[in-house]
Design a protein around this motif. Structure first.
Motif, mmCIF file in Angstrom:
data_model
loop_
_atom_site.group_PDB
_atom_site.id
_atom_site.type_symbol
_atom_site.label_atom_id
_atom_site.label_comp_id
_atom_site.label_asym_id
_atom_site.label_seq_id
_atom_site.Cartn_x
_atom_site.Cartn_y
_atom_site.Cartn_z
ATOM 1 N N GLY A 99 0.781 -1.230 0.000
ATOM 2 C CA GLY A 99 0.000 0.000 0.000
ATOM 3 C C GLY A 99 0.810 1.276 0.000
ATOM 4 N N LEU A 100 2.127 1.171 -0.247
ATOM 5 C CA LEU A 100 2.964 2.377 -0.283
ATOM 6 C C LEU A 100 2.503 3.307 -1.403
ATOM 7 C CD1 LEU A 100 5.613 3.933 0.515
ATOM 8 C CD2 LEU A 100 6.746 2.574 -1.265
ATOM 9 N N ARG A 101 2.433 4.597 -1.092
ATOM 10 C CA ARG A 101 2.119 5.605 -2.103
ATOM 11 C C ARG A 101 3.199 6.676 -2.078
ATOM 12 N NH1 ARG A 101 -3.322 8.326 -1.332
ATOM 13 N NH2 ARG A 101 -2.787 8.078 0.876
ATOM 14 N N VAL A 102 3.810 6.893 -3.245
ATOM 15 C CA VAL A 102 4.851 7.905 -3.383
ATOM 16 C C VAL A 102 4.406 8.870 -4.472
ATOM 17 C CG1 VAL A 102 7.279 8.360 -3.877
ATOM 18 C CG2 VAL A 102 6.624 6.254 -2.677
ATOM 19 N N VAL A 126 3.740 4.537 -7.500
ATOM 20 C CA VAL A 126 4.679 5.648 -7.628
ATOM 21 C C VAL A 126 4.226 6.509 -8.791
ATOM 22 C CG1 VAL A 126 7.072 6.319 -8.049
ATOM 23 C CG2 VAL A 126 6.581 4.265 -6.723
ATOM 24 N N LYS A 127 4.147 7.799 -8.573
ATOM 25 C CA LYS A 127 3.725 8.699 -9.653
ATOM 26 C C LYS A 127 4.899 9.172 -10.503
ATOM 27 C CE LYS A 127 -0.464 10.513 -7.465
ATOM 28 N NZ LYS A 127 -1.167 11.740 -6.997
ATOM 29 N N LEU A 137 3.131 -0.621 -9.614
ATOM 30 C CA LEU A 137 4.209 0.245 -9.142
ATOM 31 C C LEU A 137 4.579 1.344 -10.126
ATOM 32 C CD1 LEU A 137 6.585 0.854 -7.174
ATOM 33 C CD2 LEU A 137 7.936 -0.734 -8.527
ATOM 34 N N LEU A 138 4.725 1.006 -11.406
ATOM 35 C CA LEU A 138 5.372 1.915 -12.343
ATOM 36 C C LEU A 138 4.642 3.245 -12.450
ATOM 37 C CD1 LEU A 138 6.379 -0.500 -15.201
ATOM 38 C CD2 LEU A 138 7.786 0.400 -13.370
ATOM 39 N N GLY A 139 5.435 4.306 -12.510
ATOM 40 C CA GLY A 139 4.878 5.627 -12.695
ATOM 41 C C GLY A 139 5.306 6.220 -14.014
#
Length: 553
Positions: free
Chosen positions: A105-108, A129-130, A149-151
């Protein structure tokens, strides 16, 4: 600094919501018990957080909120980060050897970089990740969920445990994968990306997806086991090099630029591909050529492709056609169209050129020793053009004359050729010898040169060529040179010579250039006594003892 930070954070009014500035710790305070005892960061909001060399930091404080960038460097006891962590800026983690992975659930909201973390194994499910994702030098990392994951883009380098990679269409920036030696496949039936894809030094990669469409460049380099190319490949540029197992290109390949370099098994050109604006095939020893059908290019280069069987009868290269080291080339196509430059180098079996050639910039026939005649009508350049035209005949030992039908608005290089004079139509043309402008006597009548003329020449390159054309033995004999000193440097033997011109003594250092092997006679002040002293003076040293080069070029 530890106490100042603690005072700053504790001075925040109870219940205040505004951030309290930045927290930047670069080492453990000697009187503090480390982060385990610093509960003052719990339920605190800061703009940025930077922890460097905080060896005791092992857990994320409860309720700590960072509204910007988080940097964790050399936090040697950090084991984990909390689930559902939200980083409003970028998250940079480097040299944290015990960190096992990123939480679920990590949000960057910014960029993510994880580098040099020896125990890092996974990225938890639901991580997003944005910005840019960088995964660098992670020896055991293998478990991740790239679709989520990929931004903007992905950079993955030196991750030897990653076995597959899924390229999601949600990636909006470049993708670079390098030195991932366990990567065997790109897990997708179809890849459609808007930016560059670069895959280098992935030794285990065997196949690409069946369909690849990239609105950028596709670069595949040093992939030792890559065999299967896509059935359909569309890109702005395709750069394929040092992939020794590739035998065929896709039958449906569309690209503005195609560069194929050192593909020793490539033995097929797609029959349907008859137009490529910029095409280079270099050091592909089994490449058979393009077949008999017409081929159109803006620039076509065939460099060191010894197995090519011939060129199409109708070949158009509106800017450049360059062919080097090609023993198969005996003649050019009758319906050849070249607009700017035609460069043929070391094509020893080339016997003749088309009867008419019109070029706007250059005709280079360097090292074509079997060529015995020039075109009946040859026009290179035009009056008033900014760029000087060039006719390069260096090393064309079989050429004896240039016909009167040649028109050249520029210069002609005749070094090492069989040309002994120019026709009247080229009376105003500049003469070059290995790229150096010389006069007709130097080029065609070196027997008329004298040592006095050589010594009077101010230009060192012209003086070198004059000595070369005279022959060093004749020059030294005529000049009655006396050897003052001799020794050896990186280029070989060197001598300090004194020559009398009737008015004054001239001292010259005779040397060899270590990078080109050329001989030079370099004038130095007459009071020089040794080669080392003369070399030091030329290098700008007044005191020769201070001149001690380790390498000379």
């Amino acid at each position: 600094m530890w106490q100042l930070l603690k005072d700053l954070l504790l001075s925040r009014p109870k219940g205040a919501a505004e951030p309290m500035g930045s927290a930047a710790l670069r080492r453990d305070h000697p009187q503090a018990g480390g982060w385990k005892d610093c509960n003052f960061l719990e339920r605190v909001t800061v703009n940025t957080l930077e922890l460097t060399d905080c060896a005791a930091f092992s857990r994320w404080p409860k309720g700590l909120t960072v509204r910007g960038k988080v940097t964790l460097i050399r936090c040697h006891n950090l084991l984990e980060l909390p689930k559902d962590l939200h980083v409003a800026g970028s998250l940079f983690i480097e040299h944290c050897p015990k960190l096992r992975g990123l939480p679920e659930g990590l949000r960057v909201d910014g960029d993510l970089r994880v580098a040099n973390c020896a125990s890092f194994e996974r990225i938890g499910a639901g991580a997003r990740v944005k910005g840019i994702t960088e995964l660098l030098r992670l020896p055991v990392f293998s478990e991740w969920f790239p679709e989520e994951l990929l931004g903007e883009s992905l950079v993955m380098s030196d991750c030897p445990s990653v076995r597959d990679l899924a390229l999601s269409e949600r990636v909006t920036g470049p993708v670079k994968v390098q030195a991932c030696n366990a990567l065997t496949e790109l897990r997708a039936a179809r890849v459609s990306l808007r930016w560059d894809v670069r895959i280098e030094s992935c030794a285990a990669l065997k196949a690409l997806p069946r369909e690849v469409q990239i609105d950028g460049n596709l670069v595949l380099r040093d992939c030792a086991n890559l065999e299967q190319m896509p059935e359909t490949l569309r890109a702005w540029k395709v750069d394929l090099r040092d992939c020794p197992r590739v035998e065929r290109l896709p039958e449906r390949i569309e690209a503005r630029t195609i560069e194929l370099t050192r593909l020793p098994r490539l033995a097929h050109w797609p029959e349907r591909v008859r137009a490529v604006p910029y095409l280079t095939v270099s050091d592909c020893r089994l490449f058979p050529g393009f077949g008999p059908e017409p081929l159109s290019c803006s620039q076509l280069r065939l460099l060191g492709c010894s197995a090519v069987q011939g060129l199409p009868e109708r070949l158009s290269a509106c800017e450049l056609l360059e062919i080097t080291a090609s023993p198969w080339l005996t003649a050019l196509p009758k319906e050849l169209t070249v607009g700017w430059s035609l460069r043929l180098g070391d094509c020893h079996n080339l016997r003749a050129l088309p009867e008419e050639l019109y070029l706007s910039e250059q005709l280079s026939l360097r090292g074509c020793t079997g060529l015995t005649r020039m075109p009946r009508i040859l026009m290179i350049g035009s009056p008033g053009q900014q760029r000087q035209a060039l006719l390069d005949l260096r090393g064309c030992t079989g050429l004896r004359e240039i016909p009167h039908g040649v028109s050249l608005w520029g210069a002609i290089d005749v070094a090492g050729s069989g040309i002994r004079s120019l026709p009247e139509s080229l009376g105003q043309t500049g003469i070059l010898w290995n790229g150096v402008e010389v006069d007709a006597r130097i080029a065609f009548a070196p027997e008329t040169l004298s040592a006095d003329e050589v010594m009077a020449e101010r230009n060192a390159e012209v003086r070198r060529i004059m000595m070369q054309r005279m022959g060093l033995a004749r020059f030294m004999k005529e000049a009655k040179a006396h050897v003052l000193n001799q020794d050896r440097d990186a280029g070989g033997p060197r001598r300090l010579l004194r020559i009398h011109d009737g008015r004054q003594a001239i001292v010259c250092l005779h040397v060899f250039c270590p990078s080109t092997g050329r001989e030079y006679m370099l004038r130095v002040p007459p009071h020089m006594d040794t080669c080392h002293e003369a070399a030091a003076w030329m290098a700008g040293f007044n005191d020769p003892s201070q001149y001690a080069p380790m390498v000379e070029t």
